[in-house]
Design a protein around this motif. Structure first.
Motif, mmCIF file in Angstrom:
data_model
loop_
_atom_site.group_PDB
_atom_site.id
_atom_site.type_symbol
_atom_site.label_atom_id
_atom_site.label_comp_id
_atom_site.label_asym_id
_atom_site.label_seq_id
_atom_site.Cartn_x
_atom_site.Cartn_y
_atom_site.Cartn_z
ATOM 1 N N ASP A 1 0.849 -1.193 0.000
ATOM 2 C CA ASP A 1 0.000 0.000 0.000
ATOM 3 C C ASP A 1 0.882 1.240 0.000
ATOM 4 O O ASP A 1 1.494 1.571 1.005
ATOM 5 C CB ASP A 1 -0.906 0.010 1.240
ATOM 6 C CG ASP A 1 -1.874 -1.159 1.234
ATOM 7 O OD1 ASP A 1 -2.506 -1.375 0.187
ATOM 8 O OD2 ASP A 1 -1.976 -1.840 2.260
ATOM 9 N N ILE A 2 0.932 1.897 -1.154
ATOM 10 C CA ILE A 2 1.765 3.078 -1.280
ATOM 11 C C ILE A 2 0.858 4.255 -1.592
ATOM 12 O O ILE A 2 0.705 4.673 -2.729
ATOM 13 C CB ILE A 2 2.878 2.871 -2.338
ATOM 14 C CG1 ILE A 2 3.843 4.057 -2.374
ATOM 15 C CG2 ILE A 2 2.348 2.511 -3.684
ATOM 16 C CD1 ILE A 2 4.782 4.087 -1.214
ATOM 17 N N ASP A 3 0.192 4.736 -0.555
ATOM 18 C CA ASP A 3 -0.716 5.860 -0.758
ATOM 19 C C ASP A 3 -0.738 6.737 0.486
ATOM 20 O O ASP A 3 -0.173 6.407 1.527
ATOM 21 C CB ASP A 3 -2.120 5.390 -1.150
ATOM 22 C CG ASP A 3 -2.791 4.523 -0.090
ATOM 23 O OD1 ASP A 3 -2.442 4.656 1.103
ATOM 24 O OD2 ASP A 3 -3.673 3.729 -0.449
ATOM 25 N N ALA A 4 -1.393 7.885 0.352
ATOM 26 C CA ALA A 4 -1.417 8.857 1.434
ATOM 27 C C ALA A 4 -2.124 8.303 2.668
ATOM 28 O O ALA A 4 -1.725 8.588 3.808
ATOM 29 C CB ALA A 4 -2.100 10.135 0.956
ATOM 30 N N GLY A 5 -3.162 7.525 2.466
ATOM 31 C CA GLY A 5 -3.900 6.976 3.590
ATOM 32 C C GLY A 5 -3.048 6.068 4.452
ATOM 33 O O GLY A 5 -3.113 6.122 5.693
ATOM 34 N N GLU A 6 -2.245 5.228 3.814
ATOM 35 C CA GLU A 6 -1.377 4.337 4.574
ATOM 36 C C GLU A 6 -0.267 5.117 5.267
ATOM 37 O O GLU A 6 0.109 4.803 6.396
ATOM 38 C CB GLU A 6 -0.783 3.275 3.646
ATOM 39 C CG GLU A 6 0.154 2.278 4.317
ATOM 40 C CD GLU A 6 -0.507 1.431 5.400
ATOM 41 O OE1 GLU A 6 0.230 0.751 6.138
ATOM 42 O OE2 GLU A 6 -1.756 1.450 5.522
ATOM 43 N N PHE A 7 0.244 6.129 4.609
ATOM 44 C CA PHE A 7 1.247 6.970 5.248
ATOM 45 C C PHE A 7 0.673 7.595 6.524
ATOM 46 O O PHE A 7 1.305 7.578 7.575
ATOM 47 C CB PHE A 7 1.711 8.067 4.285
ATOM 48 C CG PHE A 7 2.842 8.915 4.819
ATOM 49 C CD1 PHE A 7 4.154 8.620 4.498
ATOM 50 C CD2 PHE A 7 2.595 10.000 5.653
ATOM 51 C CE1 PHE A 7 5.207 9.390 4.995
ATOM 52 C CE2 PHE A 7 3.625 10.771 6.158
ATOM 53 C CZ PHE A 7 4.940 10.463 5.825
ATOM 54 N N LEU B 1 6.021 7.414 -3.209
ATOM 55 C CA LEU B 1 4.706 8.065 -3.302
ATOM 56 C C LEU B 1 4.645 8.970 -4.535
ATOM 57 O O LEU B 1 5.496 9.836 -4.718
ATOM 58 C CB LEU B 1 4.439 8.906 -2.057
ATOM 59 C CG LEU B 1 3.806 8.230 -0.844
ATOM 60 C CD1 LEU B 1 3.713 9.219 0.307
ATOM 61 C CD2 LEU B 1 2.421 7.684 -1.166
ATOM 62 N N PRO B 2 3.629 8.791 -5.379
ATOM 63 C CA PRO B 2 3.511 9.634 -6.575
ATOM 64 C C PRO B 2 2.926 11.005 -6.232
ATOM 65 O O PRO B 2 2.306 11.182 -5.181
ATOM 66 C CB PRO B 2 2.551 8.834 -7.457
ATOM 67 C CG PRO B 2 1.717 8.060 -6.501
ATOM 68 C CD PRO B 2 2.613 7.733 -5.332
ATOM 69 N N PRO B 3 3.113 11.985 -7.108
ATOM 70 C CA PRO B 3 2.640 13.352 -6.836
ATOM 71 C C PRO B 3 1.181 13.473 -6.418
ATOM 72 O O PRO B 3 0.885 14.261 -5.504
ATOM 73 C CB PRO B 3 2.942 14.088 -8.145
ATOM 74 C CG PRO B 3 4.178 13.411 -8.641
ATOM 75 C CD PRO B 3 3.961 11.950 -8.327
ATOM 76 N N PRO B 4 0.224 12.739 -7.012
ATOM 77 C CA PRO B 4 -1.162 12.893 -6.540
ATOM 78 C C PRO B 4 -1.332 12.513 -5.072
ATOM 79 O O PRO B 4 -2.110 13.147 -4.347
ATOM 80 C CB PRO B 4 -1.954 11.945 -7.456
ATOM 81 C CG PRO B 4 -1.128 11.866 -8.707
ATOM 82 C CD PRO B 4 0.286 11.885 -8.224
ATOM 83 N N GLU B 5 -0.616 11.482 -4.609
ATOM 84 C CA GLU B 5 -0.697 11.094 -3.197
ATOM 85 C C GLU B 5 0.030 12.101 -2.318
ATOM 86 O O GLU B 5 -0.404 12.385 -1.193
ATOM 87 C CB GLU B 5 -0.109 9.692 -3.009
ATOM 88 C CG GLU B 5 -0.882 8.602 -3.727
ATOM 89 C CD GLU B 5 -2.334 8.535 -3.285
ATOM 90 O OE1 GLU B 5 -2.590 8.515 -2.064
ATOM 91 O OE2 GLU B 5 -3.220 8.521 -4.158
#
Length: 232
Positions: free
Chosen positions: A3-9, A54-58
């Motif tokens: 899970d590589i997204d803002a929520g997991e961060f 993490l990509p720019p949208p995240e």
């Protein structure tokens, strides 16, 4: 990482929140209305290293948060991507554009200093730098701080011209946190080119804000420091 997204961060970051640390942040960052959850910056930076893909949208999702540590995390990831040699040119451009486009969320001195040197300065190293002069003339104090902080990247290679030129634009700045940044990077530029710093000080020390001058002359010998203080 699965899970590589803002929520997991955010989920991972909140595992480390602490009320005592939150109170420390609130005492230290008195300027502004940031929300703190009390996560040490060392922990934020370590997590950013884990989430470096993490990509720019995240990253933008994290920047949209009211939580200071989440925005710091986003900017730390951006910095790490910009520093990484294998990061492609199109990603560097995306990071640079994201930083400038969402400067409304980069609204404290530590957030600026986290990413401006490599995300902005690094991107502009081989490009026209007019945007920095536009930022230096902005009504937004954090954009003005970005203008001088971005030159830290150039200073590393001995390219100090923009630091002195932008510092000249900021001599009459009303904000203490811009004075400190300008003085600090003048000092760093002077470490690379002492003659250029002394010439700048001879011309401008009398009009420099006190804290800007103090920071700029820190690495000079005592007699030189006394000389420039006397000019005020």
């Amino acid at each position: 990482m699965a899970d590589i997204d803002a929520g997991e961060f955010e989920r991972r970051l909140r595992e480390h929140q602490d009320d005592e640390e939150r109170r420390k942040f609130q005492r230290y960052f008195k300027d502004g209305g940031d929300e703190f959850i009390g996560v040490r910056m060392g922990t934020v930076f370590a997590l950013a290293k884990e989430f470096i893909e993490l990509p720019p949208p995240e990253l933008e999702r994290l920047l949209e948060s009211d939580v200071h540590e989440l925005r710091a995390g986003a900017l730390s990831v951006m910095d790490k991507q910009a520093r990484r040699k294998r990061t492609p040119a199109d990603r560097r451009r995306e990071l640079y554009e994201l930083y400038l486009r969402r400067h409304d969320r980069i609204d404290n001195w530590d957030l600026v200093d986290l990413a401006a040197p490599y995300v902005v300065g690094g991107y502009l190293a081989d490009k026209p730098r007019d945007v920095l002069y536009d930022l230096a003339r902005s009504e937004n104090r954090w954009k003005r701080r970005t203008a001088i902080a971005a030159t830290a990247y150039f200073i590393r290679t001995g390219d100090v011209g923009d630091t002195f030129a932008i510092a000249e634009l900021l001599l009459d700045d009303p904000e203490d946190l811009v004075h400190k940044a300008t003085g600090g990077w003048l000092r760093a530029a002077g470490d690379k080119d002492p003659d250029r710093l002394r010439a700048f000080l001879e011309q401008h020390a009398a009009a420099m804000p006190r804290v800007m001058l103090r920071y700029a002359i820190e690495h000079l010998d005592p007699s030189q420091r006394e000389h420039y203080r006397a000019l005020r």
